[in-house]
Design an enzyme around this catalytic site. Structure first.
Site, PDB file in Angstrom:
ATOM      1  N   THR A 146       0.864  -1.187   0.000  1.00 21.14           N
ATOM      2  CA  THR A 146       0.000   0.000   0.000  1.00 21.14           C
ATOM      3  C   THR A 146       0.899   1.235   0.000  1.00 21.14           C
ATOM      4  OG1 THR A 146      -0.234  -0.243   2.394  1.00 21.14           O
ATOM      5  CG2 THR A 146      -2.026  -1.071   1.032  1.00 21.14           C
ATOM      6  N   LYS A 168       3.915  -6.947   4.011  1.00 20.87           N
ATOM      7  CA  LYS A 168       3.625  -5.551   3.674  1.00 20.87           C
ATOM      8  C   LYS A 168       3.370  -4.800   4.959  1.00 20.87           C
ATOM      9  CE  LYS A 168       0.345  -3.382   3.571  1.00 20.87           C
ATOM     10  NZ  LYS A 168      -0.311  -2.414   4.536  1.00 20.87           N
ATOM     11  N   THR A 179       0.361  -3.026  11.300  1.00 18.86           N
ATOM     12  CA  THR A 179      -0.426  -3.037  10.068  1.00 18.86           C
ATOM     13  C   THR A 179       0.330  -3.860   9.071  1.00 18.86           C
ATOM     14  OG1 THR A 179      -1.425  -0.934  10.414  1.00 18.86           O
ATOM     15  CG2 THR A 179      -1.364  -1.640   8.204  1.00 18.86           C
ATOM     16  N   GLU A 259       6.467   4.815   7.436  1.00 13.40           N
ATOM     17  CA  GLU A 259       6.066   6.038   6.730  1.00 13.40           C
ATOM     18  C   GLU A 259       6.795   7.271   7.247  1.00 13.40           C
ATOM     19  OE1 GLU A 259       1.930   5.861   7.506  1.00 13.40           O
ATOM     20  OE2 GLU A 259       1.473   4.606   5.778  1.00 13.40           O
ATOM     21  N   ASN A 378       0.072  10.641   6.527  1.00 16.30           N
ATOM     22  CA  ASN A 378      -1.115  10.106   7.161  1.00 16.30           C
ATOM     23  C   ASN A 378      -2.279  11.091   7.182  1.00 16.30           C
ATOM     24  OD1 ASN A 378      -0.668   7.265   8.380  1.00 16.30           O
ATOM     25  ND2 ASN A 378       1.263   8.351   8.673  1.00 16.30           N
ATOM     26  N   SER A 383      -6.750  10.630   0.350  1.00 14.70           N
ATOM     27  CA  SER A 383      -6.970  11.260  -0.936  1.00 14.70           C
ATOM     28  C   SER A 383      -6.008  10.747  -1.985  1.00 14.70           C
ATOM     29  CB  SER A 383      -6.806  12.783  -0.830  1.00 14.70           C
ATOM     30  OG  SER A 383      -5.516  13.108  -0.354  1.00 14.70           O
TER      31      SER A 383
END
Length: 383
Positions: A146, A168, A179, A259, A378, A383
């Protein structure tokens, strides 16, 4: 280095049309046997996605012939329709592969609340099934990404048997797995009960100690499939060690791709009364935003470490604690030690050592710093 490296497994990864970008978004991994033993661990979040609810039932008999994974949508909080999509996905795999739907695990990852298109998934599964091969592990690893910037894979060799894996995950990494979607495969010949025990022990000291941002997902699943194709029954201790090594490698790859992170932080706690105490203390630091922000700014602010561990219930005397950062002891017995400017926090790898001087137990928690890029990613992800 893929899930198809052990004998007895085929895989495929395709662009089914779930992601608007046209990127790979659906993977299938098939166990060709002769064994179909399996084990899985799931998120401890009470809010569980539809694929988790399905897979928890499938794994009960310890028999799994295939696993279908999609990115581009979590299929969580999507009502009865969402569960039907999961069921339809398993039925499509069963039809294409000539197996029972009750032997198909399903995993999904992406945004919560977005309804997946059952027809798109069904057609994608059929297409992926037609492309299954022993060389398909690389595409499968890319299809489950993702916000990941790179696929995560691993291979660990045993004595005539092998473990392969893919994962992932790049955000919401917290205990109860993080996650993450992880598929581990082995051609060792082991029953599901032994696989389950080995997997739970491996995840306990690896994935469950990855705490990037303290946020727990609804879709986490780590699956272990055994084909038995090597014909070898490994020593139990040797297999657990190899499985733990595979899980540790994938956990570290997840940490390194977190991230927006600019530091990979290992918080090592020594001298605790129990291992659980060491984990609690390490996790209190890993979840402290002030500490994480300081590391982002290359500031060895050890006072934030002491303030964080003081919130725990672990038995120790705060005024006997030592703290070291990247090899420099900055706090000794609750007082300043080396000057802060002796600590170099510019490298990405950051080691924080907390010496409690209360016992003999230890544990290490993996986390990341808190950065501008993390906040931006985040806030803009939907979007």
């Amino acid at each position: 280095m893929t899930v198809t490296s052990p004998a007895g497994f085929d895989a495929a990864g395709i662009a089914a049309g779930i992601k608007r970008s046209g990127a790979l978004d659906l993977a299938v991994v098939v166990n060709r046997g002769p064994s179909a033993a399996a084990a899985a661990v799931f998120t401890s979040n009470r809010a569980k996605a539809n694929p988790i609810l399905w897979s928890q039932q499938v794994i009960l008999d310890g028999v799994v012939s295939a696993i279908v994974l999609n990115s581009g949508g979590a299929n969580c909080f999507t009502g009865p329709e969402g569960f039907q999509v999961t069921h339809r996905t398993a039925e499509a795999a069963a039809s294409a592969l000539g197996i029972a739907a009750g032997d198909v695990l399903v995993c999904s990852t992406g945004l919560i609340g977005d309804q997946l298109d059952g027809e798109v998934l069904e057609e994608g599964v059929l297409s992926a099934a037609a492309r299954l091969s022993a060389d398909g592990g690389g595409d499968a690893a890319r299809a489950i990404m993702t916000t990941d910037t790179k696929p995560k894979t691993v291979v660990v060799d045993g004595d005539g048997w092998r473990i392969g894996g893919m994962a992932k995950g790049a955000g919401m990494l917290a205990p109860g797995l993080a996650t993450m979607l992880v598929v581990l495969t082995t051609d060792a010949d082991l029953p599901s009960g032994e696989l389950d025990a080995a997997l739970r022990e491996a995840t306990r000291v690896t994935f469950d100690r990855l705490d990037s941002d303290g946020c727990m997902s609804t879709n986490d699943q780590v699956t272990l499939l055994a084909s038995g194709a090597s014909g070898i029954v490994p020593d139990a201790a040797a297999f657990r060690a190899a499985l733990t090594a595979a899980c540790r490698s994938l956990a570290e790859q997840l940490q390194a791709d977190a991230e927006g992170a600019s530091h990979d932080i290992a918080i090592e706690v020594r001298g605790a009364v129990t291992e659980d105490d060491a984990v609690e203390v390490g996790r209190s630091v890993a979840r402290n935003n002030l500490f994480k922000a300081a590391i982002f700014g290359n500031d060895p602010n050890w006072g934030r470490v002491l303030a964080a561990i003081g919130t725990t219930q672990a038995p120790f005397d705060p005024y006997l604690v030592d703290v070291s950062m990247n090899g420099v002891r900055v706090c000794h017995a609750g007082r300043p030690d080396a000057a802060r400017d002796e600590v170099d926090l510019t490298p990405r790898a950051t080691h924080v050592l907390v010496e409690l001087h209360a016992g003999e137990a230890s544990a290490t928690i993996l986390t990341n710093d808190l950065t501008h890029d993390y906040v931006h990613e985040n806030s803009a992800y939907a979007s």
